[in-house]
Design a protein around this motif. Structure first.
Motif, mmCIF file in Angstrom:
data_model
loop_
_atom_site.group_PDB
_atom_site.id
_atom_site.type_symbol
_atom_site.label_atom_id
_atom_site.label_comp_id
_atom_site.label_asym_id
_atom_site.label_seq_id
_atom_site.Cartn_x
_atom_site.Cartn_y
_atom_site.Cartn_z
ATOM 1 N N MET A 1 45.289 45.410 43.119
ATOM 2 C CA MET A 1 46.355 45.108 44.091
ATOM 3 C C MET A 1 47.648 44.667 43.403
ATOM 4 N N LYS A 2 47.625 44.622 42.076
ATOM 5 C CA LYS A 2 48.836 44.196 41.364
ATOM 6 C C LYS A 2 50.026 45.063 41.778
ATOM 7 N N GLY A 3 51.113 44.412 42.111
ATOM 8 C CA GLY A 3 52.317 45.144 42.475
ATOM 9 C C GLY A 3 52.411 45.488 43.950
ATOM 10 N N GLN A 4 51.353 45.228 44.714
ATOM 11 C CA GLN A 4 51.367 45.603 46.134
ATOM 12 C C GLN A 4 51.952 44.495 47.019
ATOM 13 N N TYR A 5 51.688 43.249 46.670
ATOM 14 C CA TYR A 5 52.206 42.149 47.484
ATOM 15 C C TYR A 5 53.637 41.817 47.071
ATOM 16 N N LEU A 6 54.448 41.518 48.067
ATOM 17 C CA LEU A 6 55.871 41.287 47.831
ATOM 18 C C LEU A 6 56.111 40.046 46.975
ATOM 19 N N ASP A 7 55.333 38.981 47.249
ATOM 20 C CA ASP A 7 55.533 37.719 46.542
ATOM 21 C C ASP A 7 54.708 37.735 45.256
ATOM 22 N N GLU A 8 55.324 38.194 44.177
ATOM 23 C CA GLU A 8 54.580 38.366 42.927
ATOM 24 C C GLU A 8 54.157 37.030 42.322
ATOM 25 N N GLN A 9 54.964 35.996 42.561
ATOM 26 C CA GLN A 9 54.606 34.669 42.035
ATOM 27 C C GLN A 9 53.351 34.139 42.726
ATOM 28 N N ALA A 10 53.308 34.292 44.050
ATOM 29 C CA ALA A 10 52.132 33.836 44.803
ATOM 30 C C ALA A 10 50.900 34.625 44.362
ATOM 31 N N TYR A 11 51.074 35.923 44.143
ATOM 32 C CA TYR A 11 49.962 36.767 43.683
ATOM 33 C C TYR A 11 49.460 36.278 42.322
ATOM 34 N N ALA A 12 50.386 36.046 41.395
ATOM 35 C CA ALA A 12 50.009 35.603 40.041
ATOM 36 C C ALA A 12 49.293 34.258 40.099
ATOM 37 N N ALA A 13 49.762 33.378 40.978
ATOM 38 C CA ALA A 13 49.166 32.042 41.079
ATOM 39 C C ALA A 13 47.739 32.098 41.618
ATOM 40 N N MET A 14 47.407 33.168 42.355
ATOM 41 C CA MET A 14 46.060 33.270 42.950
ATOM 42 C C MET A 14 45.067 33.968 42.022
ATOM 43 N N LEU A 15 45.572 34.597 40.961
ATOM 44 C CA LEU A 15 44.699 35.425 40.127
ATOM 45 C C LEU A 15 43.545 34.631 39.521
ATOM 46 N N ASN A 16 43.812 33.388 39.106
ATOM 47 C CA ASN A 16 42.742 32.617 38.446
ATOM 48 C C ASN A 16 41.658 32.157 39.418
ATOM 49 N N GLN A 17 41.885 32.348 40.722
ATOM 50 C CA GLN A 17 40.846 31.992 41.705
ATOM 51 C C GLN A 17 39.798 33.099 41.826
ATOM 52 N N ASP A 18 40.074 34.272 41.241
ATOM 53 C CA ASP A 18 39.136 35.389 41.267
ATOM 54 C C ASP A 18 38.662 35.699 42.691
ATOM 55 N N LEU A 19 39.612 35.751 43.618
ATOM 56 C CA LEU A 19 39.299 35.944 45.041
ATOM 57 C C LEU A 19 38.953 37.399 45.346
ATOM 58 N N VAL A 20 37.993 37.589 46.254
ATOM 59 C CA VAL A 20 37.740 38.925 46.795
ATOM 60 C C VAL A 20 38.552 39.056 48.080
ATOM 61 N N LEU A 21 39.480 40.002 48.108
ATOM 62 C CA LEU A 21 40.338 40.179 49.292
ATOM 63 C C LEU A 21 39.669 41.076 50.323
ATOM 64 N N TYR A 22 38.971 42.118 49.843
ATOM 65 C CA TYR A 22 38.268 42.988 50.786
ATOM 66 C C TYR A 22 37.103 43.691 50.105
ATOM 67 N N GLU A 23 36.189 44.172 50.949
ATOM 68 C CA GLU A 23 34.981 44.856 50.456
ATOM 69 C C GLU A 23 34.795 46.146 51.241
ATOM 70 N N VAL A 24 34.265 47.166 50.574
ATOM 71 C CA VAL A 24 34.006 48.445 51.236
ATOM 72 C C VAL A 24 32.578 48.877 50.903
ATOM 73 N N TYR A 25 31.841 49.216 51.928
ATOM 74 C CA TYR A 25 30.469 49.715 51.749
ATOM 75 C C TYR A 25 30.408 51.099 52.358
ATOM 76 N N GLU A 26 30.037 52.087 51.528
ATOM 77 C CA GLU A 26 30.094 53.471 51.996
ATOM 78 C C GLU A 26 28.768 54.175 51.727
ATOM 79 N N ILE A 27 28.337 54.966 52.697
ATOM 80 C CA ILE A 27 27.166 55.816 52.485
ATOM 81 C C ILE A 27 27.645 57.007 51.652
ATOM 82 N N LYS A 28 27.068 57.181 50.485
ATOM 83 C CA LYS A 28 27.518 58.264 49.605
ATOM 84 C C LYS A 28 26.973 59.598 50.084
#
Ligand code: F6R
Ligand code: ZN
Length: 162
Positions: A1-28
């Motif tokens: 998601m790097k570069g996708q959020y407008l507030d790059e400082q807020a994004y950088a500050a959250m990186l060390n939290q190792d957050l999962v923003l979304y998950e996708v489960y797909e039948i292959k």
């Protein structure tokens, strides 16, 4: 998601939290025209700065392939746009069917307090073009203003050669 959020400082500050923003489960299934890919997408609640958690978003590689989303839980929006410059932001709430027509890039955004859960189905041969959105972004962003979701222009949007 790097570069996708407008507030790059807020994004950088959250990186060390190792957050999962979304998950996708797909039948292959085989990636062929007669097949239907299907699965579940879960966008967790939260914001980067004042921009809601969202999927990366993409065009399909076979551009003129559509997709159906069915919202199972939560509150969100689907941000869509075409290469020609049309855009649309539609509501996602439980029980709603959201049709992404052929040629429309799409990104789901969680504007609620709980997980946004959708079921999706799309043609087996569609493929995913993430590069175009990575480089040019979406024309519209969904941010919180005075406690409510609001659609704003993306000041960093710029067209690339396709
Ligand atoms: C498939 C599709 C969804 C998304 C999922 C995650 O074509 O649109 O399954 O893949 O919601 O979003 P992306 O793929 O943009 O990270
Ligand atoms: Zn898709």
């Amino acid at each position: 998601m790097k570069g996708q959020y407008l507030d790059e400082q807020a994004y950088a500050a959250m990186l060390n939290q190792d957050l999962v923003l979304y998950e996708v489960y797909e039948i292959k299934r085989p990636e062929s025209a007669g097949e239907l890919m299907h699965g579940i997408s879960i966008v967790h609640p939260g914001k980067v700065g004042d921009e809601y958690f969202m999927t990366k978003g993409h065009f399909h590689t076979v551009l003129d392939t559509a997709e159906v989303y069915y919202c199972l839980k939560g509150q969100g929006t689907m941000v869509m746009e075409t290469p020609e410059g049309d855009w649309s932001v539609k509501e996602l709430r439980p029980g709603c069917v959201l049709y992404v027509p052929p040629c429309w890039a799409h990104r789901s955004v969680n504007i609620g307090q709980q997980d946004l859960v959708t079921f999706f189905v799309y043609p087996g041969n569609a493929g995913h073009d993430y590069g175009t959105i990575e480089q040019q972004g979406f024309r519209k962003l969904v941010v919180e203003r005075d406690g409510r979701a609001q659609v704003i222009d993306n000041p960093r949007w710029h067209a690339i050669e396709r």
